[in-house]
Write an enzyme that holds these catalytic residues in place. Structure first.
Site, PDB file in Angstrom:
ATOM      1  N   ASP A   1       8.062 -17.081 -23.939  1.00 56.77           N
ATOM      2  CA  ASP A   1       9.375 -17.664 -23.641  1.00 56.77           C
ATOM      3  C   ASP A   1       9.415 -18.027 -22.169  1.00 56.77           C
ATOM      4  OD1 ASP A   1      12.147 -18.353 -24.105  1.00 56.77           O
ATOM      5  OD2 ASP A   1      12.700 -16.516 -23.076  1.00 56.77           O
ATOM      6  N   SER A   2      10.435 -18.795 -21.789  1.00 58.94           N
ATOM      7  CA  SER A   2      10.616 -19.152 -20.385  1.00 58.94           C
ATOM      8  C   SER A   2      10.975 -17.945 -19.532  1.00 58.94           C
ATOM      9  CB  SER A   2      11.710 -20.210 -20.256  1.00 58.94           C
ATOM     10  OG  SER A   2      12.935 -19.721 -20.766  1.00 58.94           O
TER      11      SER A   2
ATOM     12  N   CYS B   1      11.022 -19.936 -27.592  1.00 57.82           N
ATOM     13  CA  CYS B   1      11.883 -20.634 -26.634  1.00 57.82           C
ATOM     14  C   CYS B   1      12.317 -21.927 -27.304  1.00 57.82           C
ATOM     15  CB  CYS B   1      11.109 -20.925 -25.350  1.00 57.82           C
ATOM     16  SG  CYS B   1      11.954 -22.012 -24.183  1.00 57.82           S
TER      17      CYS B   1
ATOM     18  N   GLU C   1      20.917 -12.800 -18.348  1.00 55.70           N
ATOM     19  CA  GLU C   1      19.864 -12.197 -17.537  1.00 55.70           C
ATOM     20  C   GLU C   1      20.427 -11.295 -16.439  1.00 55.70           C
ATOM     21  OE1 GLU C   1      16.580 -14.570 -16.412  1.00 55.70           O
ATOM     22  OE2 GLU C   1      16.103 -15.007 -18.517  1.00 55.70           O
TER      23      GLU C   1
ATOM     24  N   CYS D   1      19.401 -20.625 -28.579  1.00 53.94           N
ATOM     25  CA  CYS D   1      18.659 -20.156 -27.410  1.00 53.94           C
ATOM     26  C   CYS D   1      18.389 -18.683 -27.645  1.00 53.94           C
ATOM     27  CB  CYS D   1      19.461 -20.362 -26.130  1.00 53.94           C
ATOM     28  SG  CYS D   1      18.706 -19.624 -24.656  1.00 53.94           S
TER      29      CYS D   1
ATOM     30  N   HIS E   1      18.224 -16.252 -25.791  1.00 55.66           N
ATOM     31  CA  HIS E   1      19.077 -15.336 -25.032  1.00 55.66           C
ATOM     32  C   HIS E   1      20.379 -15.015 -25.778  1.00 55.66           C
ATOM     33  CE1 HIS E   1      16.499 -16.562 -21.692  1.00 55.66           C
ATOM     34  NE2 HIS E   1      17.039 -15.626 -20.942  1.00 55.66           N
TER      35      HIS E   1
END
Length: 273
Positions: free
Chosen positions: A12-13, A75, A154, A186, A188
């Site tokens: 993932d990024s 991602c 994050e 996404c 996240h």
């Protein structure tokens, strides 16, 4: 012949792909995992297709050096921009997170109105709408970019008034349109699922592509006779984590969502690959 006991590569990024890794751990506890988070170059959502594809190629080369048996592009932006190129350049089984999420959304919708939230890159690519329309032309797909969700996640602000306020601003137009299904586009976003669900209301089904991807991965590995059937032994070192920067921050974040005790994350120079 590929070794079925070899690890699965996941990338993932940054940190969001850990939600996919977590689902793989839950659904396939026998499997080993090599995870790479590109924490030095996150986010991918505001970068060009060419840049995301170049970064993804480097990561795939790194994962190949770890002798993985399959790769999950955990991602949405990389899945949208780079997956087709990556699949054509390697013989390894590979999958992204978009198609499993799209299929689950079609199965869930009752009124044919599906919303997608994601980064600027994912929404701008129109990839979810394209796949969904290919599968079911009559479905209406509405995308909404939510770029502030990634930094909020994050920073650990999963249950916070700031996140609530931003979510209300982003999601209001989707509520007004009357969608009954929302793709968390996404990796996240599952970490703020409760916030999104509370704002959208009980009538809206939330689709978590991380869960769907792990389920699809298991089926793919089974079909290719690559499932690991070894019984997991106590003390087995099954999960390895690599990042391009900020290893301690990554480890702290990872331990907050994965309850397997991530003891270390090793920094590598991804530009060398």
């Amino acid at each position: 012949m590929t070794d079925r006991n070899a690890p699965i590569g996941v990338f993932d990024s940054g940190l969001g792909g850990l939600t996919v890794a977590r689902e793989i751990m839950r659904q396939m506890p026998e499997e080993r995992i090599v995870y790479f988070g590109d924490t030095a170059r996150v986010p991918y959502g505001n970068k060009s297709r060419e840049t995301v594809t170049r970064f993804s190629r480097q990561i795939v080369r790194f994962l190949q050096s770890q002798k993985v048996k399959a790769i999950v592009v955990a991602c949405n932006t990389a899945s949208a921009y780079a997956l087709e190129d990556l699949e054509s350049e390697t013989d390894l089984p590979m999958m992204g997170v978009v198609i499993p999420g799209a299929v689950a959304a079609i199965e869930a919708t009752q009124n044919g109105k599906i919303g997608v939230i994601g980064t600027q890159g994912t929404i701008g690519s129109g990839i979810y709408a394209r796949y969904i329309k290919e599968l079911k032309k009559t479905v209406e797909v509405v995308g909404k970019a939510c770029p502030l969700f990634v930094p909020l996640v994050e920073e650990g602000l999963w249950e916070d008034p700031v996140t609530d306020e931003i979510a209300k601003r982003y999601l209001t137009e989707l509520i007004d349109i009357g969608i009954d299904t929302l793709i968390l586009g996404c990796t996240h976003y599952p970490l703020i699922r409760s916030t999104v669900g509370r704002i959208m209301g009980e009538e809206v089904t939330l689709v978590n592509p991380a869960y769907e991807t792990a389920r699809e991965l298991k089926q793919m590995l089974e079909k290719k006779d690559l499932l690991n059937h070894e019984v997991r032994r106590l003390g087995d070192d099954r999960y390895h984590f690599f990042v391009s920067d900020e290893a301690e921050k990554f480890r702290g974040f990872a331990n907050s969502i994965i309850k397997y005790g991530i003891l270390s994350a090793k920094i590598i120079n991804i530009e060398e690959y």
